[in-house]
Design an enzyme around this catalytic site. Structure first.
Site, PDB file in Angstrom:
ATOM      1  N   GLY A 142      41.032  22.672 -39.674  1.00 52.46           N
ATOM      2  CA  GLY A 142      40.197  22.641 -40.869  1.00 52.46           C
ATOM      3  C   GLY A 142      41.009  23.124 -42.050  1.00 52.46           C
ATOM      4  N   VAL A 143      40.912  22.414 -43.138  1.00 50.46           N
ATOM      5  CA  VAL A 143      41.619  22.833 -44.342  1.00 50.46           C
ATOM      6  C   VAL A 143      40.576  23.027 -45.432  1.00 50.46           C
ATOM      7  CG1 VAL A 143      43.344  22.213 -46.068  1.00 50.46           C
ATOM      8  CG2 VAL A 143      43.734  21.643 -43.669  1.00 50.46           C
ATOM      9  N   LYS A 162      44.047  31.243 -38.598  1.00 49.71           N
ATOM     10  CA  LYS A 162      43.533  31.024 -39.957  1.00 49.71           C
ATOM     11  C   LYS A 162      44.430  31.726 -40.965  1.00 49.71           C
ATOM     12  CE  LYS A 162      39.315  31.691 -42.736  1.00 49.71           C
ATOM     13  NZ  LYS A 162      37.869  32.009 -42.697  1.00 49.71           N
ATOM     14  N   LYS A 193      39.479  29.792 -30.232  1.00 50.61           N
ATOM     15  CA  LYS A 193      39.162  28.474 -30.793  1.00 50.61           C
ATOM     16  C   LYS A 193      37.787  28.056 -30.289  1.00 50.61           C
ATOM     17  CE  LYS A 193      40.356  23.691 -30.658  1.00 50.61           C
ATOM     18  NZ  LYS A 193      40.518  22.776 -29.536  1.00 50.61           N
ATOM     19  N   GLY A 220      33.120  23.169 -30.837  1.00 53.15           N
ATOM     20  CA  GLY A 220      31.753  22.862 -31.237  1.00 53.15           C
ATOM     21  C   GLY A 220      31.804  21.986 -32.466  1.00 53.15           C
ATOM     22  N   GLU A 233      30.387  21.598 -36.478  1.00 55.95           N
ATOM     23  CA  GLU A 233      29.747  22.359 -37.543  1.00 55.95           C
ATOM     24  C   GLU A 233      28.296  21.902 -37.687  1.00 55.95           C
ATOM     25  OE1 GLU A 233      32.333  21.928 -40.997  1.00 55.95           O
ATOM     26  OE2 GLU A 233      33.962  22.228 -39.568  1.00 55.95           O
ATOM     27  N   ASP A 262      27.965  34.647 -46.716  1.00 53.18           N
ATOM     28  CA  ASP A 262      28.388  33.288 -47.084  1.00 53.18           C
ATOM     29  C   ASP A 262      27.780  32.305 -46.075  1.00 53.18           C
ATOM     30  OD1 ASP A 262      29.655  31.236 -48.482  1.00 53.18           O
ATOM     31  OD2 ASP A 262      31.542  31.448 -47.401  1.00 53.18           O
ATOM     32  N   ASN A 272      29.400  27.126 -41.866  1.00 54.37           N
ATOM     33  CA  ASN A 272      29.989  28.275 -41.186  1.00 54.37           C
ATOM     34  C   ASN A 272      29.327  28.592 -39.851  1.00 54.37           C
ATOM     35  OD1 ASN A 272      31.972  28.617 -43.118  1.00 54.37           O
ATOM     36  ND2 ASN A 272      30.696  29.947 -44.390  1.00 54.37           N
ATOM     37  N   ASP A 328      33.769  32.564 -40.148  1.00 58.25           N
ATOM     38  CA  ASP A 328      34.090  32.717 -41.570  1.00 58.25           C
ATOM     39  C   ASP A 328      33.470  33.993 -42.165  1.00 58.25           C
ATOM     40  OD1 ASP A 328      35.214  32.109 -43.976  1.00 58.25           O
ATOM     41  OD2 ASP A 328      33.941  30.391 -44.434  1.00 58.25           O
TER      42      ASP A 328
HETATM   43  N1  LIG Z   1      37.669  29.758 -34.541  1.00 62.24           N
HETATM   44  C1  LIG Z   1      37.712  28.470 -34.908  1.00 62.24           C
HETATM   45  N2  LIG Z   1      37.781  27.496 -33.975  1.00 62.24           N
HETATM   46  C2  LIG Z   1      37.848  26.203 -34.343  1.00 62.24           C
HETATM   47  N3  LIG Z   1      37.832  25.777 -35.623  1.00 62.24           N
HETATM   48  C3  LIG Z   1      37.746  26.692 -36.602  1.00 62.24           C
HETATM   49  C4  LIG Z   1      37.694  28.086 -36.309  1.00 62.24           C
HETATM   50  N4  LIG Z   1      37.606  28.764 -37.460  1.00 62.24           N
HETATM   51  C5  LIG Z   1      37.614  27.835 -38.435  1.00 62.24           C
HETATM   52  N5  LIG Z   1      37.702  26.583 -37.949  1.00 62.24           N
HETATM   53  C6  LIG Z   1      37.736  25.323 -38.730  1.00 62.24           C
HETATM   54  O1  LIG Z   1      38.346  25.552 -39.983  1.00 62.24           O
HETATM   55  C7  LIG Z   1      37.446  25.319 -41.060  1.00 62.24           C
HETATM   56  C8  LIG Z   1      37.614  26.363 -42.153  1.00 62.24           C
HETATM   57  O2  LIG Z   1      37.325  27.621 -41.613  1.00 62.24           O
HETATM   58  P1  LIG Z   1      36.496  28.703 -42.414  1.00 62.24           P
HETATM   59  O3  LIG Z   1      35.142  28.209 -42.732  1.00 62.24           O
HETATM   60  O4  LIG Z   1      36.598  29.943 -41.635  1.00 62.24           O
HETATM   61  O5  LIG Z   1      37.361  28.829 -43.736  1.00 62.24           O
HETATM   62  P2  LIG Z   1      36.965  28.623 -45.280  1.00 62.24           P
HETATM   63  O6  LIG Z   1      38.124  28.959 -46.094  1.00 62.24           O
HETATM   64  O7  LIG Z   1      35.690  29.285 -45.532  1.00 62.24           O
HETATM   65  O8  LIG Z   1      36.715  27.125 -45.465  1.00 62.24           O
HETATM   66  P3  LIG Z   1      35.675  26.647 -46.575  1.00 62.24           P
HETATM   67  O9  LIG Z   1      35.922  27.455 -47.810  1.00 62.24           O
HETATM   68  O10 LIG Z   1      35.992  25.205 -46.724  1.00 62.24           O
HETATM   69  O11 LIG Z   1      34.322  26.937 -45.937  1.00 62.24           O
HETATM   70  C9  LIG Z   1      36.075  25.349 -40.433  1.00 62.24           C
HETATM   71  O12 LIG Z   1      35.183  24.541 -41.126  1.00 62.24           O
HETATM   72  C10 LIG Z   1      36.332  24.850 -39.021  1.00 62.24           C
HETATM   73  O13 LIG Z   1      36.295  23.445 -38.975  1.00 62.24           O
HETATM   74 MG   LIG Z   2      33.829  28.220 -44.298  1.00 60.96          MG
END
Ligand SMILES: Nc1ncnc2c1ncn2[C@@H]1O[C@H](COP(=O)(O)OP(=O)(O)OP(=O)(O)O)[C@@H](O)[C@H]1O
Ligand SMILES: [Mg+2]
Length: 301
Positions: free
Chosen positions: A101-102, A120, A186, A189, A191, A225, A230, A242
């Site tokens: 995920g980016v 992350k 990891k 699942g 979202e 958030d 999330n 998150d």
């Molecule tokens: N533990 C994990 N296992 C698998 N995928 C993950 C995990 N944590 C995060 N991701 C993937 O990475 C993405 C971004 O993670 P996260 O929501 O924690 O960061 P973010 O910076 O808040 O992103 P955004 O600002 O776009 O919400 C998630 O939407 C998910 O798809």
């Molecule tokens: Mg997020």
């Protein structure tokens, strides 16, 4: 991270890491590190510094600017490489995998360990520092507070929250944290935003999420958030992830954040599944989550 730093990692020698660490060390004192100080900070000879510096410049791990002196500072990839190196040395990760995920505030990658994990990298402050500072309760401890500091703080906070909540709350298991990065379980699942629930699943899923928010509150945290982006949904249930902006339950605005979380969640369910979600008075629900008694709300049955 615009490109895969894993391939860069393989090209780097221990001396390159010494140089990068030296630049990082110097950045504690000034944003642009005087090049003349690098032999001392990195414990390399001046000739070695020249050589390593040009390699790190070529690989876009550091950048250079002439002010009153010739200054050098780390770039984002340089900071990523340092964190990766630490995780590798500690044996936390053995290999680097595909992006998971980016987001605008993070890059998440699959990494190999004794089993696949998620790494992350926090990016807070790299893109929109002002906004982050307003919304999230970070204090500017230093005049030239750089994104390194903001992103590291975010990673520390997220790791801390996960450690406090796991396993009582359904969150990814925290594995390790360094600089602006953390390694966690990891989650396999989907979202919540990308799922289409069957009508009979709507209330149970909503209830599961509320139950986790209640447990988190009991353990002293408000997510702050909460959204459909999330929460992961899988066969086994739901996982809330998150957490960098989580606020302590005794924070003066904790209730306000809790209210917003609950409102976001209900708002999403109402829009996506009209008529399937009970109408509940928000303040009543917030009070119920706070007191750990929402399950008694008849409307949710
Ligand atoms: N533990 C994990 N296992 C698998 N995928 C993950 C995990 N944590 C995060 N991701 C993937 O990475 C993405 C971004 O993670 P996260 O929501 O924690 O960061 P973010 O910076 O808040 O992103 P955004 O600002 O776009 O919400 C998630 O939407 C998910 O798809
Ligand atoms: Mg997020």
């Amino acid at each position: 991270m615009a490109r895969n730093v894993a391939s860069v990692m393989q090209e780097l020698a221990p001396e390159d890491f010494h140089l990068l660490s030296g630049v990082e060390h110097g950045m504690r004192f000034s944003e642009w590190v005087n090049r003349e100080k690098l032999p001392q900070f990195s414990r390399l000879t001046p000739e070695e510094v020249d050589f390593r510096l040009s390699r790190c410049l070529d690989r876009k791990l550091v950048e250079r600017k002439t002010i009153q002196y010739e200054g050098v500072r780390l770039r984002m990839d340089g900071y990523d490489v340092l964190a990766l190196r630490t995780f590798a040395e500690r044996g936390t990760i053995e290999g680097f995998g595909v992006p998971l995920g980016v987001g605008k505030e993070s890059d998440v990658y699959e990494v190999q360990s004794y089993r696949p994990m998620a790494l992350k990298f926090h990016r807070e402050g790299y893109t929109n520092f002002r906004e982050v500072r307003r919304e999230r309760d970070y204090t500017a401890e230093k005049e030239h507070l750089s994104w390194f500091y903001t992103a590291r703080k975010a990673a520390e906070r997220e790791y801390e929250a996960l450690e406090a909540l796991y396993p009582d709350v359904s969150v990814p298991r925290p594995e390790d944290q360094n600089r602006h990065a953390l390694v966690m379980e990891k989650i396999d699942g989907v979202e919540l935003s990308r799922t289409r629930l069957k009508p009979e699943q709507v209330r149970p899923i909503l209830k599961m999420i509320l139950r986790e928010l209640t447990r988190a509150y009991e353990l002293g945290y408000v997510h702050a958030d909460m959204s459909q982006y999330n929460v992961f949904v899988s066969e086994e249930g739901i996982t809330i992830f998150d957490w960098p902006q989580a606020v302590p339950a005794d924070h003066e605005n904790a209730e306000e954040f809790l209210g917003r979380d609950v409102r976001n969640l209900f708002g999403y369910f109402e829009r996506k599944y009209p008529g399937k979600v009970p109408e509940i008075d928000e303040s009543e629900l917030v009070a119920a989550v706070r007191e750990g008694s929402f399950e008694h709300l008849a409307e949710l049955e």
